[in-house]
Design an enzyme around this catalytic site. Structure first.
Site, PDB file in Angstrom:
ATOM      1  N   ASP A  74       0.830  -1.198   0.000  1.00  0.00           N
ATOM      2  CA  ASP A  74       0.000   0.000   0.000  1.00  0.00           C
ATOM      3  C   ASP A  74       0.866   1.250   0.000  1.00  0.00           C
ATOM      4  O   ASP A  74       2.029   1.228   0.399  1.00  0.00           O
ATOM      5  CB  ASP A  74      -0.858   0.040   1.266  1.00  0.00           C
ATOM      6  CG  ASP A  74      -2.197  -0.642   1.075  1.00  0.00           C
ATOM      7  OD1 ASP A  74      -2.469  -1.107  -0.032  1.00  0.00           O
ATOM      8  OD2 ASP A  74      -2.962  -0.711   2.052  1.00  0.00           O
ATOM      9  N   MET A  77     -10.074   7.365   7.261  1.00  0.00           N
ATOM     10  CA  MET A  77     -10.328   7.816   5.883  1.00  0.00           C
ATOM     11  C   MET A  77     -11.416   8.889   5.838  1.00  0.00           C
ATOM     12  O   MET A  77     -12.229   8.930   4.906  1.00  0.00           O
ATOM     13  CB  MET A  77     -10.721   6.629   4.979  1.00  0.00           C
ATOM     14  CG  MET A  77      -9.675   5.536   4.902  1.00  0.00           C
ATOM     15  SD  MET A  77     -10.214   4.102   3.950  1.00  0.00           S
ATOM     16  CE  MET A  77     -11.437   3.396   5.068  1.00  0.00           C
ATOM     17  N   LYS A 137      -3.228   3.770  -3.464  1.00  0.00           N
ATOM     18  CA  LYS A 137      -3.956   4.832  -4.145  1.00  0.00           C
ATOM     19  C   LYS A 137      -4.123   5.983  -3.163  1.00  0.00           C
ATOM     20  O   LYS A 137      -3.986   5.840  -1.957  1.00  0.00           O
ATOM     21  CB  LYS A 137      -5.320   4.365  -4.625  1.00  0.00           C
ATOM     22  CG  LYS A 137      -6.299   4.066  -3.502  1.00  0.00           C
ATOM     23  CD  LYS A 137      -7.647   3.656  -4.052  1.00  0.00           C
ATOM     24  CE  LYS A 137      -8.620   3.351  -2.919  1.00  0.00           C
ATOM     25  NZ  LYS A 137      -9.941   2.943  -3.423  1.00  0.00           N
TER      26      LYS A 137
END
Length: 444
Positions: A79, A216, A101
């Site tokens: 990641d 997030m 990402k």
């Protein structure tokens, strides 16, 4: 515990390249059944996939089992949020695929990642899928594990320390505390409240007294706080945001439910950040000694670790971790190493090896694009030349420290302003030059 991993078809998220690695002679290694089809070589047993939790950032929080697997893996699929210190533990020669990402920058779909893991395993490789935090806490490890199961690939999960609890802990915040909060909810802020695909009951969370930990959620913080207030939470409820938790660049922003969204914008808080909402967010019971917990750092920390909160890019011309990064970390920096060149073939018999540029590192591309790197330390003219060749002009505000006149000249030819030059050759003088550049910038 006898088995740190559970042999199930796990969960995770990522994307990546598609280059095969040759047989390395270990039990699960080798060119596999898929690549051997149609050739006169014996088929090999399929490899396996390990879904490994990389922890929240501090390499010291990686599990012993995770470190062991990194040292054996043929392929590492990582990641964006996995720290450079963790990646440095990978076996030399392993294929490292950056598959993360960030907002607005999807490099591969989840289906691409699933296929990548299966393909590498069926080729006989031992694949480690590194996921920030824990693979099964608000990741997409379940989809990857399911893809492995359907393809007949063995998949084992190795849990990791989740940032949902480690981030608050490193800020001295207990997510539960007798008399203040006896329950805690960990929720995703990936989707805005009211989004048709969201399964989070924000109204119920607003009506409760439990601690709410949001991952997030930086980009949707205003909507999240409004939903909780609409659900019944007091606007005065304490909130803490822990940015880049457990790393030397950790920063803690404290406020209340009705002020934190504006504070985050004013102070430029960026992902990754953990948001803690509830009475416990006002506490600071046991911050760890070498991690800054807010913008007010002690005089002693400033003297002994003058690079606290500074992320320094360390371009390297060899794959092995270097002493410069270690020295910068000792001074408090979050040193991010990347290989920009490597020895190439000699021009002819008796000729020395020639340096050739490496491939761009997608992780560094993203860091530069978002302005997440504050300084760069060039130890050689080759490093300076190759870095600009790979990544183009560096951000205007990025500080540049260089070692030696040849390196300064290479920087100037690349259009880089040099902010500080090492007084003499060596790792310590170059690190001192970084300190000088940062100190002068802070005083302006």
């Amino acid at each position: 515990m006898n088995r740190p991993g559970s042999s199930v078809a796990g969960m995770n998220e990522g994307r990546a390249h598609d280059e095969d690695e040759g047989d390395n002679g270990r039990g699960s290694g080798g060119a596999g059944a898929a690549s051997a089809a149609g050739r006169d070589e014996p088929l090999r047993a399929p490899g396996e996939v390990w879904l490994v939790g990389a922890g929240p950032g501090d390499p010291g929080l990686l599990t012993i089992r995770g470190r062991e697997l990194l040292g054996r893996a043929d392929v590492v699929v990582t990641d964006r949020l996995v720290s450079a210190g963790v990646l440095a533990l990978a076996r030399p020669g392993a294929e490292v695929i950056h598959s993360g990402k960030s907002a607005g920058a999807l490099t591969r779909t989840q289906e691409d990642v699933n296929a990548l893991l299966v393909d590498r395993a069926l080729a006989g490789h031992m694949v480690v899928r590194l996921k920030g935090g824990d693979p099964f806490v608000l990741g997409r490890g379940g989809e990857e594990a399911e893809a492995c199961r359907l393809a007949g690939v063995r998949c084992t999960v190795v849990p990791g320390v989740t940032s949902a609890f480690a981030g608050p802990a490193y800020a001295g915040i207990p997510v539960t505390h007798r008399g203040a909060a006896q329950d805690v909810a960990v929720v995703s802020g990936h989707l805005s409240p009211g989004h048709p695909d969201s399964t989070v009951d924000w109204a119920a969370l607003g009506a409760s007294r439990m601690t709410v930990v949001v991952l997030m959620g930086v980009a949707r913080l205003a909507g999240i706080t409004a939903a909780l207030i609409d659900g019944g939470r007091s606007p005065d409820t304490p909130v803490a945001m822990i940015e880049r938790a457990t790393t030397p660049a950790q920063r803690v922003i404290r406020g209340t439910l009705d002020t934190i969204a504006v504070d985050a914008i004013v102070l430029g808080v960026r992902s990754p950040a953990v948001v803690v909402i509830g009475d416990v967010a006002a506490r600071c019971d046991a911050p760890p000694p070498l991690i800054p917990t807010d913008d007010a750092r002690s005089a002693s920390d400033g003297a002994t670790r003058p690079l606290l909160g500074v992320r320094v890019l360390v371009p390297r011309t060899r794959a092995r971790p270097g002493l410069l990064a270690a020295r910068l970390r000792a001074l408090g920096a979050d040193a991010v190493e990347t290989v920009v060149s490597r020895p190439g073939p000699a021009a002819g018999p008796g000729s020395p090896l020639a340096d050739v540029d490496a491939d761009p590192d997608p992780r560094i591309v993203e860091e530069l694009r978002h302005g997440d790197l504050h300084a760069v330390a060039f130890a050689s003219s080759t490093a300076a030349r190759a870095t600009t060749a790979l990544y183009g002009p560096l951000p205007a505000g990025m500080l540049v420290a260089a070692m030696g006149e040849r390196t300064v000249t290479a920087c100037q030819r690349a259009g880089l302003r040099v902010d500080a030059v090492a007084a003499e050759p060596g790792i310590h003088p170059l690190a001192a030059a970084v300190v000088t550049a940062v100190t002068e910038a802070r005083s302006r």
